[in-house]
Design a protein around this motif. Sequence first.
Motif: not given
Length: 227
Positions: A123-128, A133-145
């Motif tokens: 399963k995809r686990k990038v955000k998890d 390490y990343l408190k900013d959800p936007y930063a997490c979303d950018l890396l996921d993309k």
Amino acid sequence: MKAANVLITKNGVLKLADFGLARAFSAKNGHSNRYTNRVVTLWYRPPELLLGDRNYGPPVDLWGAGCIMAEMWTRQSPIMQGNTEQQQLILISQLCGSITTEVWPGVENLDLFNKMDLPKGQKRKVKDRLKPYLKDPYACDLLDKLLILDPSKRCDSDSALNHDFFWTDPMPCDLSKMLAQHTQSMFEYLAPPRRPGHMRHPHHQVPGGPTKPSSSMAESGYQDRVF
């Protein structure tokens, strides 16, 4: 793209280095390029190159940018450190999910798709993995993309720059003021001062001083782990 080739001057100007294998590319519809897929340091190499794609373009560098950003945000070493192309694909699958025709239509046409042992049921686990390490959800979303397996669906540079991460507080600051506090290069420890008239071999180290893995060590998997 890799962290060692991203340089910043004391005035905050970012520069990319090492264009040894750079080539012009064509984005014309229907035009097929035939580049070598033996490019990009293994730990930053995208899945399409690992699977033998020779008709690639800018998405390979967006994958590298994602790896670099994750490395900087987690404040650790490279996030996927395989010792072979096979092992690198396994680490990618464990983080980004299994490489299948469902998530990546047409991947079965790549030369090495049926020759590599690709993990199933991952399963995809990038955000998890990044949330601690990343408190900013936007930063997490950018890396996921940026770390999307299918290069045709991967975030492009324009979309990345227009992502909400770059347009919400805190806004980007003036790097020149921050970097002005440093009086010497961050890379000087790798190049000890030479005595007058003495030529030092570029790979010699100061006894007891810090060492840096060579590119060959990196390619062969100096470490083998995923963050």
